[in-house]
Design a protein around this motif. Sequence first.
Motif, PDB file in Angstrom:
ATOM      1  N   VAL A  29       0.832  -0.986  -0.064  1.00 58.31           N
ATOM      2  CA  VAL A  29       0.350   0.222  -0.416  1.00 58.31           C
ATOM      3  C   VAL A  29       0.936   0.823   0.127  1.00 58.31           C
ATOM      4  N   LEU A  30       2.382   1.221   0.857  1.00 55.48           N
ATOM      5  CA  LEU A  30       2.727   2.677   0.946  1.00 55.48           C
ATOM      6  C   LEU A  30       3.683   2.676  -0.336  1.00 55.48           C
ATOM      7  N   GLY A  33       0.661   2.187  -2.977  1.00 54.10           N
ATOM      8  CA  GLY A  33      -1.166   3.278  -3.860  1.00 54.10           C
ATOM      9  C   GLY A  33      -0.650   4.844  -3.232  1.00 54.10           C
ATOM     10  N   LEU A  34       0.227   4.854  -1.815  1.00 54.80           N
ATOM     11  CA  LEU A  34       0.681   5.993  -1.715  1.00 54.80           C
ATOM     12  C   LEU A  34       1.910   6.590  -1.850  1.00 54.80           C
ATOM     13  N   ARG A  35       2.471   6.070  -3.007  1.00 55.26           N
ATOM     14  CA  ARG A  35       3.997   6.325  -3.023  1.00 55.26           C
ATOM     15  C   ARG A  35       4.886   7.026  -2.600  1.00 55.26           C
ATOM     16  N   VAL A  36       5.091   6.417  -1.174  1.00 54.97           N
ATOM     17  CA  VAL A  36       5.745   6.105  -0.420  1.00 54.97           C
ATOM     18  C   VAL A  36       7.116   6.125  -0.421  1.00 54.97           C
ATOM     19  N   ALA A  41       8.778   2.984   3.129  1.00 49.13           N
ATOM     20  CA  ALA A  41       8.235   1.979   3.245  1.00 49.13           C
ATOM     21  C   ALA A  41       8.833   0.595   3.728  1.00 49.13           C
TER      22      ALA A  41
END
Length: 525
Positions: A29-30, A33-36, A41
């Motif tokens: 997800v990081l 999805g969230l482009r961390v 991440a």
Amino acid sequence: MFVQPLTPVGESLALSALIALLPLVILFVLLGGLRVAAYRAALIALALAILVAVFAFQMPMVQALSSAAQGAVFGVFPILWIVINALWVYHMTVKTGHFDVLRRSFSRISDDPRIQGVIVAFCFGGLIEALAGFGAPVAISSVMLVALGFPPMRAAVVALVANTAPVAFGAMGTPVVTLAKVTALPLGPLSATVGRQTPLLALFVPLVLVALIDGKRGLRETWFPALLCGTAFAVGQFATANYLSTELTDIVASLAGALVLVFMPRKNPNATATEEQTDSTAEIVRAYAPYAVIIVIFALAQIPALKSLLASATQTFHWPLLDIKTAAGKPASGNNFSLPLLATGGTLVLLSGVITAAILKLSPKDAVLEYTSTVSKLRLPIVTVMGVLGLAYVMNLSGQTATIGSWIAGTGPALAFLSPVLGWFGVAVSGSDTSSNALFGALQATAATQAGLSPVLLSAANSSGGVLGKMISPQNLTIACASASMVGQESVLLRQVLPWSLGLLVVMCVIVVLQSTSVLGWMLP
């Protein structure tokens, strides 16, 4: 002593597996999805894996931290030890101008851009993948293709799609070596099995590339040299992975594919004459010398007497603060740690780099400066790899991976189809076949055993399926766009390569399913 539990949460395998999956879900997800940032991440997911190990799986905190430390150390040595030294060799060729000599040499092999694309992206890109991996082939190939006159988007697409077949044996075989380490399966059979899967892709990748470059006309006019190149690469990859050396696999395969095109030049009738700097024979020889030196050094290291001498320097010891048994009551492989000081690809590449510096007439001071610069440029990837490997080791040694594998094993024979998908997903998110193997390798082996399938086959399928996720990973998309001067065009590039990634993934899934049956079971070692 800590004994890994299979059902630590409410005696429910499904609930325990879902809890164990949390660190992976958060990581995906990081990143996806969230482009961390990848390093952040990885560290967040590692912290969560430690919490799950301690509070859900009842692993003592000191052993959880020790497991993470062991994974981080393995990430530095031998994984990053290979990458740093290989990129150092490349940076020295750039510093001395021999990388440009090499580029001009490629352009003289053929004036047909379709053949040039195969040479640069597939053959030379495969060679860079063999030496470094971790995005370097995409970056270098994209730059070279643009320099040869390719439109930026086309250059990026070709570079990404070409970076498939070599990935499983990239960075001197690091993904497969890591797979063997985390699964505790012997390297030989794993390497041989991957070497009987990815060559089937390599046969057709050059055909895909000429179609991407020039559509149906390109395929119609250059199908024969493209297919011949793919065949040479596939045969080289199969033979080396099975009978010579995991580390040398992509080097031999890439050179085999290139040699076919060198001795079968095709002229493009529409090409326009251009004046270009003429390089002396000596300079061309120096440009190719670093790769020849690496091949010779690795070949010499396979001589039994010398191989034994190098192996004698390996230090094996009990890892501090670890005392773990599996759910079956056997000591966990992570209790002990091996440090191959000399018998490792990174040390051999370092020696090759020292020789290369002398051949390229680079002063010791400049060579050292290039080395420190290489390490500096890799500082964030270093943190990322250490975090991902730490996460993998915590999940493996705490029993999280075994629990997930036991749960997935409930899919039975369908696991053979899903196995490459899992590897593809891991690489698509992490950008690394090595990281995907570290995360899912032990899971695949455990699930295969539970389902009555070959753990070697499904572990290898994780790596072979993973190579097809490389072209759609956010990290590689960003690298390709940056290299081709298309910053901000990642979404457009993704739409260009996603169909190829999914299509080839389905092919790999079918291959693995057939290899798990009598239809293609005869292919396995």
